[in-house]
Motif scaffolding. Structure first.
Motif, mmCIF file in Angstrom:
data_model
loop_
_atom_site.group_PDB
_atom_site.id
_atom_site.type_symbol
_atom_site.label_atom_id
_atom_site.label_comp_id
_atom_site.label_asym_id
_atom_site.label_seq_id
_atom_site.Cartn_x
_atom_site.Cartn_y
_atom_site.Cartn_z
ATOM 1 N N VAL A 41 -15.187 -29.389 -1.836
ATOM 2 C CA VAL A 41 -13.522 -29.408 -1.723
ATOM 3 C C VAL A 41 -12.653 -28.361 -2.528
ATOM 4 N N VAL A 42 -11.965 -27.694 -1.825
ATOM 5 C CA VAL A 42 -11.236 -26.430 -2.586
ATOM 6 C C VAL A 42 -9.812 -26.759 -2.329
ATOM 7 N N ALA A 43 -9.012 -25.869 -3.118
ATOM 8 C CA ALA A 43 -7.500 -25.905 -2.926
ATOM 9 C C ALA A 43 -7.156 -25.309 -1.711
ATOM 10 N N ALA A 44 -6.233 -25.839 -0.834
ATOM 11 C CA ALA A 44 -5.825 -25.133 0.476
ATOM 12 C C ALA A 44 -5.575 -23.548 0.175
ATOM 13 N N ALA A 45 -6.354 -22.952 1.084
ATOM 14 C CA ALA A 45 -6.269 -21.498 0.933
ATOM 15 C C ALA A 45 -5.499 -20.844 2.256
ATOM 16 N N GLN A 46 -4.395 -20.057 1.698
ATOM 17 C CA GLN A 46 -3.874 -19.321 2.729
ATOM 18 C C GLN A 46 -4.804 -18.490 3.620
ATOM 19 N N GLY A 47 -4.671 -18.396 4.687
ATOM 20 C CA GLY A 47 -5.356 -17.827 5.788
ATOM 21 C C GLY A 47 -6.804 -18.614 6.078
ATOM 22 N N ALA A 48 -6.562 -19.908 5.459
ATOM 23 C CA ALA A 48 -8.102 -20.536 6.023
ATOM 24 C C ALA A 48 -7.969 -21.069 7.364
ATOM 25 N N ARG A 49 -9.032 -21.166 8.021
ATOM 26 C CA ARG A 49 -8.977 -21.726 9.256
ATOM 27 C C ARG A 49 -8.705 -23.157 9.234
ATOM 28 N N VAL A 50 -7.915 -23.553 10.267
ATOM 29 C CA VAL A 50 -7.422 -25.046 10.469
ATOM 30 C C VAL A 50 -7.870 -25.670 11.511
ATOM 31 N N VAL A 51 -8.481 -26.883 11.398
ATOM 32 C CA VAL A 51 -9.334 -27.544 12.529
ATOM 33 C C VAL A 51 -8.456 -28.923 12.807
ATOM 34 N N ASN A 52 -8.095 -29.180 13.859
ATOM 35 C CA ASN A 52 -7.601 -30.612 14.182
ATOM 36 C C ASN A 52 -8.827 -31.328 14.470
ATOM 37 N N VAL A 53 -9.144 -32.518 13.842
ATOM 38 C CA VAL A 53 -10.193 -33.318 14.108
ATOM 39 C C VAL A 53 -9.863 -34.168 15.288
ATOM 40 N N ASN A 60 -18.140 -24.493 14.911
ATOM 41 C CA ASN A 60 -19.074 -23.448 14.124
ATOM 42 C C ASN A 60 -18.452 -22.744 13.020
ATOM 43 N N VAL A 61 -19.135 -22.765 12.054
ATOM 44 C CA VAL A 61 -18.835 -22.171 10.686
ATOM 45 C C VAL A 61 -19.840 -21.108 10.156
ATOM 46 N N ASN A 62 -19.634 -20.329 9.535
ATOM 47 C CA ASN A 62 -20.576 -19.429 8.381
ATOM 48 C C ASN A 62 -20.594 -20.213 7.152
ATOM 49 N N CYS A 63 -21.649 -20.165 6.553
ATOM 50 C CA CYS A 63 -21.740 -20.295 5.114
ATOM 51 C C CYS A 63 -20.792 -19.513 4.374
ATOM 52 N N GLY A 64 -19.981 -20.165 3.384
ATOM 53 C CA GLY A 64 -19.013 -19.422 2.737
ATOM 54 C C GLY A 64 -17.632 -19.732 3.574
ATOM 55 N N ASP A 65 -17.410 -19.914 4.714
ATOM 56 C CA ASP A 65 -16.144 -20.010 5.281
ATOM 57 C C ASP A 65 -15.142 -21.235 4.586
ATOM 58 N N VAL A 66 -14.062 -21.085 4.655
ATOM 59 C CA VAL A 66 -13.077 -22.107 4.081
ATOM 60 C C VAL A 66 -12.488 -22.537 5.442
ATOM 61 N N VAL A 67 -12.749 -23.954 5.427
ATOM 62 C CA VAL A 67 -11.629 -24.625 6.693
ATOM 63 C C VAL A 67 -10.984 -25.960 6.083
ATOM 64 N N THR A 77 -9.341 -29.344 2.421
ATOM 65 C CA THR A 77 -10.023 -28.118 2.348
ATOM 66 C C THR A 77 -11.363 -28.047 2.275
ATOM 67 N N TRP A 78 -12.213 -27.645 2.766
ATOM 68 C CA TRP A 78 -13.606 -27.474 2.025
ATOM 69 C C TRP A 78 -14.347 -26.090 2.534
ATOM 70 N N LYS A 79 -14.975 -25.796 1.404
ATOM 71 C CA LYS A 79 -15.624 -24.158 1.333
ATOM 72 C C LYS A 79 -17.136 -24.665 1.704
ATOM 73 N N PHE A 80 -17.818 -24.242 2.724
ATOM 74 C CA PHE A 80 -19.112 -24.362 2.979
ATOM 75 C C PHE A 80 -20.007 -23.527 2.506
#
Length: 115
Positions: A41-53, A60-67, A77-80
């Motif tokens: 879990v990370v702090a909400a990041a500006q520009g992070a991808r937003v997904v409505n569950v 699909n995400v890549n390792c290192g992506d913040v969602v 917000t999660w960093k993979f």
């Protein structure tokens, strides 16, 4: 007790402890340091991808992506930083009570990790 029996008992105790830790975290896969093998879990990041569950679509995400995941007015917000680059259910990483909906997340290697 001889050394072989003592070592076997110690290994059995360790395996039991790891299993209990996984059960206590809802089956999440955790490393010995208690952190998830899927990232953090990370702090909400500006520009992070937003997904409505609630939309219910796999992502699909890549390792290192913040969602940032959203559901019913809640978000996290999660960093993979995936150790295994495999599929997981968002409920495996979400805070308790975030959602009861299954949504699969497929984690791929990023360009810097190679094939």
């Amino acid at each position: 007790m001889n050394r072989t029996s003592s070592a076997s008992a110690m290994i059995a105790s360790l395996l039991f402890a790891v299993g209990a830790a996984q059960a206590a975290t809802g089956g999440n896969q955790v490393m010995l340091n208690g952190k998830s093998v899927h990232g953090e879990v990370v702090a909400a990041a500006q520009g992070a991808r937003v997904v409505n569950v609630d939309a219910g679509k796999a992502i699909n995400v890549n390792c290192g992506d913040v969602v940032t995941f959203q559901s019913a007015g809640k978000s996290f917000t999660w960093k993979f930083n995936s150790a295994a680059h495999r599929a997981l259910d968002v409920r495996d990483i979400a805070p308790q009570g975030f959602t009861d909906k299954k949504q699969m997340v497929y984690v791929s290697r990023n360009e810097g990790e190679g094939a």
